[in-house]
Design an enzyme around this catalytic site. Structure first.
Site, PDB file in Angstrom:
ATOM      1  N   ARG A 396       0.835  -1.207   0.000  1.00 27.28           N
ATOM      2  CA  ARG A 396       0.000   0.000   0.000  1.00 27.28           C
ATOM      3  C   ARG A 396       0.863   1.247   0.000  1.00 27.28           C
ATOM      4  NH1 ARG A 396      -2.883   3.945   2.957  1.00 27.28           N
ATOM      5  NH2 ARG A 396      -5.045   4.147   2.269  1.00 27.28           N
ATOM      6  N   CYS A 397       1.916   1.272   0.813  1.00 28.49           N
ATOM      7  CA  CYS A 397       2.805   2.437   0.870  1.00 28.49           C
ATOM      8  C   CYS A 397       3.411   2.734  -0.496  1.00 28.49           C
ATOM      9  CB  CYS A 397       3.930   2.198   1.872  1.00 28.49           C
ATOM     10  SG  CYS A 397       3.417   2.147   3.595  1.00 28.49           S
ATOM     11  N   MET A 398       3.700   1.691  -1.279  1.00 25.76           N
ATOM     12  CA  MET A 398       4.403   1.860  -2.549  1.00 25.76           C
ATOM     13  C   MET A 398       3.482   2.206  -3.706  1.00 25.76           C
ATOM     14  SD  MET A 398       7.312  -1.123  -2.524  1.00 25.76           S
ATOM     15  CE  MET A 398       6.101  -2.459  -2.566  1.00 25.76           C
TER      16      MET A 398
END
Length: 411
Positions: A396-398
Site C-alpha cells: 500500500r505504501c508503494m
C-alpha cells in the site's frame, strides 16, 4: 487507443484501474551506513534486488489489468515545460545550507540538464563532486561526499505524498525534512502534466502535516485519518473541512496512533481488504479509538469559523461501522502470538494493497498473516519485499491509486 479510466477513488477496495508507482533507482544507491537513518531507512538495501522486487510488483498489477504510471517518467515529461523546470529547480536549491554562491552554481548546473537527466538528478540528488562550477564558502567547507541536492529514497512510497479522494487529489504535507521535496515533485506533476489537466488539488505541501499513509477511504463519503508521528490533528481538521466543503465526505474518523517508527502511519496497523473488512495489528485491535467528525449545515471551507461536530472517542471498529452504515466492520483475526504479530507488523504484514474486494497484494514474508487472510476468504497476491521493506513500507505504501472503479450500491 483505449481511453484512460476516469480518475479518482471513493474506497480502498474498488477495482484498481490506474496506479502511480516509483521504481527505485540511483537514489537508493546514495544510502550508506552514515546517512541511512537521516534518510529514514533502517538499512542499506541491495538496490538491484529491490528493483527486481519492484518490477515483480508492477507486473503483478499489470497482469490484473491495472495501468501503471511511473512518477519519474511523468516528471521527465513535465521538465520540458519552462515553468515546471523553474519551479522544481528553485525548490531543489532552496536550502539554507547552501548560501547564495552555491545556490547560483547549483541552479546553473541543473538548468543545463536535459529533461530526463534533470528528473534523474532531482530524485537521486547532486553530490558535491558532481557539481560543475561549484563555488562559494559553503561549497569549500562541504565534505566531498555531501549532497548539494539530497536524494529522495522515500519517493518509492508514492502513497504518502498524494491521495485521491473522489475526483480530487490531496497533495500532502510531509512531516520529515528528508521528504519535503517529494510533495513539491508530486504537486508539479499534477499541476503541469497533461494527463492531470483540470484536476483540483484538495490539499497542499505548505499546510499542516498530513500524509497519505494515514488516510483510509473506508467507504464512499467516509474516511479515517490517523494522527501520530506524521499527521497532526490540525492537518486532519483542515482536510475534513475541505472534504465537507467540497462534498467529498460526510464523516471523517480521527484515529490517534502511537508516535513510533513501527506505527508511523495508520496503514501500518490496518488496511481494508473487503468492503466490510480490514486486516489489523492484533495488539491495537481492541484499543484503537476514533473521534467522529461531521459538518454542521453551512460549513463553507477550511477557514469557516463554524465549529465541526466532534463525538467520541469510541472503539474505532464501532465508529467506522456506524459511519459506513453497516452492522459490523469485520476485523481479520490473524490469531498471531504476540511475538509473531509484532514481527509481521514490523514487516508490513498489515500494509496490503486491495486490487478489488477480497483480492489484495501482500509481502510473501508475512506468511502467518497471509494464511489468516486466505482463511477469511481474501485472495492474496504474494510479492517479495526483503529489500523494498528496508524503508518500512509495504504494497500500500508503494502505490498511489489514481483510479478505482466505484463500488456497487450495497443491498
Amino acid at each position: 487507443m483505449t481511453p484512460s479510466p476516469a480518475m479518482g477513488a471513493t474506497s480502498e477496495v474498488g477495482a484498481l484501474q490506474t496506479v502511480l508507482l516509483h521504481r527505485p533507482g540511483n537514489e537508493l544507491r546514495r544510502l550508506t551506513p552514515r546517512n541511512n537513518d537521516q534518510l529514514l531507512f533502517d538499512g542499506v538495501p541491495w538496490v538491484d534486488r529491490a528493483q527486481e522486487e519492484h518490477d515483480a510488483f508492477a507486473e503483478a498489477l499489470t497482469a490484473r489489468g491495472v495501468e501503471v504510471l511511473y512518477l519519474d517518467r511523468l516528471l521527465a515529461e513535465i521538465l520540458s515545460f519552462p515553468s515546471a523546470r523553474a519551479e522544481l529547480i528553485g525548490a531543489a536549491v532552496d536550502d539554507p545550507r547552501l548560501g547564495a554562491s552555491l545556490q547560483r552554481a547549483a541552479t546553473r548546473h541543473l538548468a543545463w540538464l536535459a529533461p530526463e537527466d534533470l528528473a534523474a538528478t532531482l530524485i537521486a540528488g547532486l553530490a558535491h563532486d558532481e557539481l560543475r562550477g561549484g563555488r562559494g564558502l559553503a561549497y569549500e567547507v562541504m565534505d566531498r561526499s555531501d549532497f548539494v541536492v539530497p536524494p529522495l529514497p522515500n519517493l518509492l512510497f508514492t502513497r504518502d505524498s498524494s491521495v485521491w479522494i473522489g475526483d480530487e487529489v490531496a497533495v500532502t504535507s510531509l512531516a520529515m525534512p528528508a521528504r519535503h521535496r517529494e510533495s513539491t515533485i508530486t504537486a508539479a506533476v499534477y499541476t503541469h502534466h497533461p494527463r492531470f489537466a483540470g484536476v483540483e488539488q484538495l490539499y497542499g505541501a505548505g499546510l499542516e502535516h498530513l500524509e497519505g499513509g494515514d488516510v483510509l477511504l473506508l467507504a464512499p463519503g467516509v474516511l479515517a485519518v490517523g494522527v501520530g508521528e506524521r499527521t497532526t490533528p490540525g492537518g486532519a481538521e483542515r482536510l475534513a473541512r475541505r472534504l465537507f466543503a467540497r462534498g467529498l465526505a460526510h464523516t471523517v474518523l480521527v484515529v490517534p496512533i502511537a508516535q513510533e517508527r513501527a506505527t508511523m502511519h495508520l496503514d501500518t496497523i490496518a488496511t481494508m481488504v473487503d468492503v466490510d473488512a480490514l486486516v489489523m495489528y492484533p495488539a491495537v485491535a481492541d484499543s484503537l479509538k476514533a473521534w467522529t467528525v461531521t459538518a454542521p449545515d453551512g460549513v463553507a471551507d477550511d477557514a469557516d469559523p463554524v465549529e465541526l461536530h466532534v463525538e467520541g472517542p469510541r472503539p474505532f471498529v464501532e465508529a467506522a461501522a456506524a459511519a459506513m452504515g453497516i452492522d459490523r466492520l469485520r476485523v481479520i483475526d490473524t490469531g498471531l502470538d504476540p511475538v509473531t504479530a509484532e514481527r509481521e507488523q514490523w514487516d508490513d504484514g498489515n500494509n496490503t494493497l486491495a486490487l478489488a474486494p477480497r483480492l489484495t497484494v501482500a509481502y510473501e514474508r508475512n506468511s502467518v498473516t497471509n494464511t489468516a487472510l486466505e482463511a477469511a476468504g481474501i485472495e492474496v497476491v504474494r510479492i517479495a519485499g526483503s529489500e523494498l521493506g528496508s524503508g518500512r513500507g509495504g504494497p500500500r505504501c508503494m502505490s498511489c491509486p489514481v483510479a478505482r472503479a466505484p463500488l456497487p450500491p450495497q443491498a
